[in-house]
Write a protein that holds these residues in place. Structure first.
Motif, mmCIF file in Angstrom:
data_model
loop_
_atom_site.group_PDB
_atom_site.id
_atom_site.type_symbol
_atom_site.label_atom_id
_atom_site.label_comp_id
_atom_site.label_asym_id
_atom_site.label_seq_id
_atom_site.Cartn_x
_atom_site.Cartn_y
_atom_site.Cartn_z
ATOM 1 N N ASP A 123 0.845 -1.196 0.000
ATOM 2 C CA ASP A 123 0.000 0.000 0.000
ATOM 3 C C ASP A 123 0.879 1.244 0.000
ATOM 4 O OD1 ASP A 123 -2.030 -1.804 0.219
ATOM 5 O OD2 ASP A 123 -2.383 -1.460 2.345
ATOM 6 N N SER A 124 1.158 1.755 -1.182
ATOM 7 C CA SER A 124 2.025 2.928 -1.286
ATOM 8 C C SER A 124 1.695 3.697 -2.550
ATOM 9 C CB SER A 124 3.499 2.512 -1.277
ATOM 10 O OG SER A 124 3.793 1.793 -2.453
ATOM 11 N N GLU A 125 2.343 4.821 -2.711
ATOM 12 C CA GLU A 125 2.241 5.624 -3.927
ATOM 13 C C GLU A 125 3.639 5.818 -4.471
ATOM 14 O OE1 GLU A 125 0.191 9.254 -3.089
ATOM 15 O OE2 GLU A 125 -1.745 8.262 -2.991
ATOM 16 N N ILE A 126 3.832 5.418 -5.722
ATOM 17 C CA ILE A 126 5.139 5.493 -6.355
ATOM 18 C C ILE A 126 4.994 6.326 -7.615
ATOM 19 C CG2 ILE A 126 7.032 4.171 -7.361
ATOM 20 C CD1 ILE A 126 5.985 1.778 -5.656
ATOM 21 N N LEU A 127 5.631 7.460 -7.649
ATOM 22 C CA LEU A 127 5.684 8.390 -8.781
ATOM 23 C C LEU A 127 4.397 9.161 -9.031
ATOM 24 C CD1 LEU A 127 7.811 6.481 -11.444
ATOM 25 C CD2 LEU A 127 8.546 8.280 -9.908
ATOM 26 N N PHE A 144 12.751 -1.592 -11.362
ATOM 27 C CA PHE A 144 13.883 -2.443 -11.750
ATOM 28 C C PHE A 144 14.353 -2.073 -13.157
ATOM 29 C CE2 PHE A 144 15.838 -6.148 -13.664
ATOM 30 C CZ PHE A 144 16.661 -6.623 -12.666
ATOM 31 N N ALA A 145 13.409 -1.917 -14.076
ATOM 32 C CA ALA A 145 13.753 -1.576 -15.461
ATOM 33 C C ALA A 145 14.421 -0.205 -15.552
ATOM 34 C CB ALA A 145 12.499 -1.617 -16.337
ATOM 35 N N LEU A 146 13.962 0.767 -14.764
ATOM 36 C CA LEU A 146 14.588 2.093 -14.759
ATOM 37 C C LEU A 146 16.041 2.014 -14.281
ATOM 38 C CD1 LEU A 146 11.798 4.445 -13.367
ATOM 39 C CD2 LEU A 146 12.792 4.491 -15.654
ATOM 40 N N TYR A 162 16.657 10.970 -12.204
ATOM 41 C CA TYR A 162 15.760 11.752 -11.348
ATOM 42 C C TYR A 162 14.428 11.035 -11.148
ATOM 43 C CZ TYR A 162 18.801 15.814 -11.114
ATOM 44 O OH TYR A 162 19.842 16.658 -10.855
ATOM 45 N N LEU A 163 13.934 10.361 -12.180
ATOM 46 C CA LEU A 163 12.692 9.610 -12.047
ATOM 47 C C LEU A 163 12.865 8.470 -11.041
ATOM 48 C CD1 LEU A 163 9.904 9.799 -13.352
ATOM 49 C CD2 LEU A 163 10.668 8.127 -15.026
ATOM 50 N N LEU A 164 14.007 7.793 -11.104
ATOM 51 C CA LEU A 164 14.291 6.728 -10.157
ATOM 52 C C LEU A 164 14.422 7.276 -8.739
ATOM 53 C CD1 LEU A 164 14.835 3.704 -9.881
ATOM 54 C CD2 LEU A 164 17.240 4.188 -10.275
ATOM 55 N N MET A 165 15.040 8.439 -8.603
ATOM 56 C CA MET A 165 15.157 9.063 -7.289
ATOM 57 C C MET A 165 13.767 9.379 -6.717
ATOM 58 S SD MET A 165 16.655 12.756 -6.169
ATOM 59 C CE MET A 165 15.373 13.516 -7.106
ATOM 60 N N LEU A 166 12.877 9.874 -7.562
ATOM 61 C CA LEU A 166 11.523 10.169 -7.085
ATOM 62 C C LEU A 166 10.789 8.901 -6.673
ATOM 63 C CD1 LEU A 166 10.451 12.920 -9.625
ATOM 64 C CD2 LEU A 166 10.950 13.208 -7.190
ATOM 65 N N ALA A 167 11.009 7.807 -7.394
ATOM 66 C CA ALA A 167 10.397 6.534 -7.004
ATOM 67 C C ALA A 167 10.920 6.081 -5.649
ATOM 68 C CB ALA A 167 10.664 5.472 -8.066
ATOM 69 N N LEU A 168 12.215 6.271 -5.407
ATOM 70 C CA LEU A 168 12.788 5.885 -4.115
ATOM 71 C C LEU A 168 12.259 6.747 -2.984
ATOM 72 C CD1 LEU A 168 16.451 5.172 -5.183
ATOM 73 C CD2 LEU A 168 14.778 3.529 -4.359
ATOM 74 N N MET A 169 11.812 7.939 -3.294
ATOM 75 C CA MET A 169 11.275 8.818 -2.257
ATOM 76 C C MET A 169 9.894 8.383 -1.775
ATOM 77 S SD MET A 169 12.714 12.501 -3.491
ATOM 78 C CE MET A 169 11.798 13.396 -2.249
ATOM 79 N N VAL A 186 10.692 -1.088 -3.064
ATOM 80 C CA VAL A 186 11.186 -0.241 -4.152
ATOM 81 C C VAL A 186 12.696 -0.077 -4.032
ATOM 82 C CG1 VAL A 186 11.100 2.085 -5.126
ATOM 83 C CG2 VAL A 186 8.994 0.963 -4.445
ATOM 84 N N LEU A 187 13.192 0.115 -2.820
ATOM 85 C CA LEU A 187 14.634 0.231 -2.615
ATOM 86 C C LEU A 187 15.344 -1.047 -3.049
ATOM 87 C CD1 LEU A 187 17.141 1.710 -1.471
ATOM 88 C CD2 LEU A 187 16.609 0.609 0.709
ATOM 89 N N LEU A 188 14.816 -2.190 -2.645
ATOM 90 C CA LEU A 188 15.467 -3.461 -2.971
ATOM 91 C C LEU A 188 15.492 -3.723 -4.477
ATOM 92 C CD1 LEU A 188 14.213 -5.820 -0.126
ATOM 93 C CD2 LEU A 188 16.456 -4.745 -0.397
#
Length: 166
Positions: A43-47, A67-69, A112-119, A125-127
């Protein structure tokens, strides 16, 4: 409005007090909680707002996208791609430079898109981001797939020292 001490505020009004938790104010907007520490769960929001939400299949799709990014980011930063772009210029330094600049721009956008996903602060998502970087490194920088010359070129070149901020 006199706040004591004789200094006038020039017509400025004080801000209204904050709404109590759970209250729906401001035209029907609902309050959302944003994690500021790592957590586990689907249960999260990514991007994007509401994506993937609480749906397990969409969460799995979001993990595949992250993973693809990360994998793509390693490809865009590989020396093999840089060498191919340099050769593709065919002796025209402007064309080769423009192609390399376009790939660099794309690489920074993906980073930057990947950084926002990690946020999103989701542990999954980190793994998968770390796994994507590792797989991309193995594929494009360690020479397991494709051109092994990139690995040999790295061994023979002098590495630059990291930039110091102070």
């Amino acid at each position: 409005m006199d706040m004591g001490g004789g200094h006038g505020m020039g017509g400025m009004a004080m801000a209204p007090p904050p709404s109590p938790p759970g209250a729906h104010g401001g035209g029907g907007m609902r309050m959302r909680y944003t994690h500021m520490t790592f957590f586990w769960g689907k249960d999260s929001e990514i991007l994007f707002a509401g994506w993937p939400g609480a749906r397990g299949g969409m969460y799995a799709l979001a993990l595949v996208a992250v993973f693809a990014l990360a994998f793509l980011l390693e490809f865009l930063g590989s020396r093999g791609l840089d060498a191919r772009l340099h050769k593709a210029g065919g002796g025209r330094p402007v064309a080769a430079g423009a192609a390399r600049a376009a790939v660099h721009t794309l690489r920074m956008g993906v980073a930057y898109l990947l950084m926002l996903a990690l946020m999103s602060f989701n542990g999954g998502v980190l793994l998968v981001a770390v796994a994507g970087h590792a797989a991309g490194f193995l594929a494009f920088r360690a020479g397991l797939f494709g051109d092994r010359r990139a690995q040999v070129e790295d061994a023979g070149k002098e590495q630059l020292a990291p930039a110091a901020c102070c």
